[in-house]
Design an enzyme around this catalytic site. Structure first.
Site, PDB file in Angstrom:
ATOM      1  N   GLU A  33       0.817  -1.224   0.000  1.00 49.48           N
ATOM      2  CA  GLU A  33       0.000   0.000   0.000  1.00 49.48           C
ATOM      3  C   GLU A  33       0.848   1.271   0.000  1.00 49.48           C
ATOM      4  O   GLU A  33       2.052   1.233   0.275  1.00 49.48           O
ATOM      5  CB  GLU A  33      -0.952   0.004   1.205  1.00 49.48           C
ATOM      6  CG  GLU A  33      -0.235  -0.053   2.545  1.00 49.48           C
ATOM      7  CD  GLU A  33      -0.950   0.686   3.658  1.00 49.48           C
ATOM      8  OE1 GLU A  33      -1.374   1.839   3.459  1.00 49.48           O
ATOM      9  OE2 GLU A  33      -1.054   0.114   4.767  1.00 49.48           O
ATOM     10  N   LYS A  95      -4.952  10.918   1.347  1.00 52.53           N
ATOM     11  CA  LYS A  95      -5.201   9.550   1.795  1.00 52.53           C
ATOM     12  C   LYS A  95      -6.522   9.098   1.178  1.00 52.53           C
ATOM     13  O   LYS A  95      -7.545   9.749   1.370  1.00 52.53           O
ATOM     14  CB  LYS A  95      -5.258   9.549   3.324  1.00 52.53           C
ATOM     15  CG  LYS A  95      -5.598   8.223   3.962  1.00 52.53           C
ATOM     16  CD  LYS A  95      -5.507   8.361   5.487  1.00 52.53           C
ATOM     17  CE  LYS A  95      -6.265   7.262   6.193  1.00 52.53           C
ATOM     18  NZ  LYS A  95      -6.318   7.476   7.653  1.00 52.53           N
ATOM     19  N   LYS A 168      -3.045  -1.623  16.049  1.00 55.47           N
ATOM     20  CA  LYS A 168      -2.359  -0.832  17.055  1.00 55.47           C
ATOM     21  C   LYS A 168      -3.235  -0.634  18.280  1.00 55.47           C
ATOM     22  O   LYS A 168      -4.459  -0.587  18.182  1.00 55.47           O
ATOM     23  CB  LYS A 168      -2.068   0.524  16.434  1.00 55.47           C
ATOM     24  CG  LYS A 168      -0.674   0.965  16.684  1.00 55.47           C
ATOM     25  CD  LYS A 168      -0.357   2.158  15.859  1.00 55.47           C
ATOM     26  CE  LYS A 168      -0.008   1.749  14.473  1.00 55.47           C
ATOM     27  NZ  LYS A 168      -1.025   1.991  13.499  1.00 55.47           N
TER      28      LYS A 168
END
Ligand code: PSU
Ligand code: MN
Length: 317
Positions: A33, A95, A168
């Site tokens: 990515e 993004k 995370k």
């Protein structure tokens, strides 16, 4: 794997010759990515890492396909200049997740593709194996923000296996697993019984499925798509122990970062990049080093899985 009702998408897609050749010859390919390049790491570490990641794939007998959007074109496999461009522009590149893709193409913009967007483009190119650092998930403040990464819905519907180091602990790990379970997304722990927590190799969340070699994993992926069950699979590969950051240490940094984020009123798609940067600053680069190492480890595992998967199925899903 083709999940489209037509093939009009071909006119938006640029598969680079090396990747096309690998597709034609059924060589193992690993999709990568670009949000991680533009929004996940600072320059020049982002560029160095993106280059090293591609070398790891090649050294282990695979072909890398870094995915991004450039001038409104869906790019599968970018060259060194394009990679340098994305790395230098960093946060100036938008993004792009699922919802943003049509706008990016219509406006002939550049876009850094998230896990969700990369899965979509990867599946259009018939590349079923994708490696990254971490996937998005359910945010801790879900009750106020309703913030759930589009990555999770993409995993529910797009046939791409994602090799990552879990989620995370800026996210809510148990809720992320519940969400994936509801949507029928298998999560395989690679040599681990708990969901890895990105910077840390383990968490309190037990996984129901564990595999200890790439053959086993490739076989599960093949069976899922043979049946056929739609959607992706998460292969959760813990950060190498040597680079794992102590839970207490990282958790306190994350708590601080979350408080700072609230104060500055940072919401939506800006949250993940903000938290990553803040954590890197607070740990004086230690987290960045860990981040790079876990990505490299995921890419190596992905290359092995891609090879095995190809041998079993002739490269198509
Ligand atoms: N986790 C990381 N680094 C990243 C991301 C996640 O450690 O760069 C990126 C990935 O591209 C992921 C995206 O798909 O953040 C998730 O963003 P959001 O929560 O806005 O969907
Ligand atoms: Mn979000």
């Amino acid at each position: 794997m083709n999940n489209m009702h037509n093939n009009k998408f071909v006119s938006y897609l640029d598969i680079n010759p090396e990747v096309q050749n690998a597709i034609d010859n059924r060589e193992p390919i690993v999709a990568l990515e670009s949000t991680i390049i533009c929004h996940g790491m600072p320059f020049p570490k982002n560029l160095e890492t993106a280059i090293e990641v591609e070398s790891v794939v090649r050294e282990n007998g695979g072909i890398p396909a870094t995915i991004a959007i450039l001038d409104g074109r869906l790019k599968v496999g970018i060259n060194n200049e394009e990679m340098q461009f994305l790395a230098e522009k960093g946060k100036n590149i938008k993004k792009v997740s699922r919802r943003d893709i049509p706008f990016c193409l219509a406006n002939k913009n550049h876009g850094a593709t998230t896990v969700a967007a990369t899965m979509i483009i990867s599946s259009l190119a018939n590349i079923p194996i994708f490696a990254t650092g971490g996937i998005g998930g359910v945010h801790r403040d879900i009750n106020d923000s309703l913030d759930i990464s589009a990555d999770l819905q993409e995993l529910a519907k797009t046939n791409v296996a994602v090799i990552c180091s879990g989620v995370k602990s800026i996210l809510d790990i148990p809720k992320t697993l519940e969400y994936l379970e509801t949507y029928g997304v298998p999560v395989i722990g690679y040599k681990t019984k708990t969901m890895p927590a990105f910077y840390n190799s383990s968490s309190d969340s037990l996984l129901d499925h564990m595999c200890s070699n790439p053959v086993e994993i490739a076989n599960i992926i093949r069976i899922k798509w043979d049946i056929p069950q739609k959607g992706g699979i998460v292969i959760a590969n813990p950060i190498p122990e040597k680079y794992s950051i102590d839970k207490k240490e990282i958790d306190s940094v994350i708590e601080d970062a979350l408080i700072e984020m609230k104060k500055r009123n940072i919401t939506g798609k800006k949250t993940t990049p903000f938290l990553l940067e803040r954590v890197a600053k607070k740990t004086e680069g230690k987290s960045l080093k860990s981040n790079i190492q876990l990505v490299l480890s995921n890419v190596l595992l992905a290359t092995k899985i891609s090879k095995e998967f190809n041998q079993m199925s002739g490269g198509q899903s």
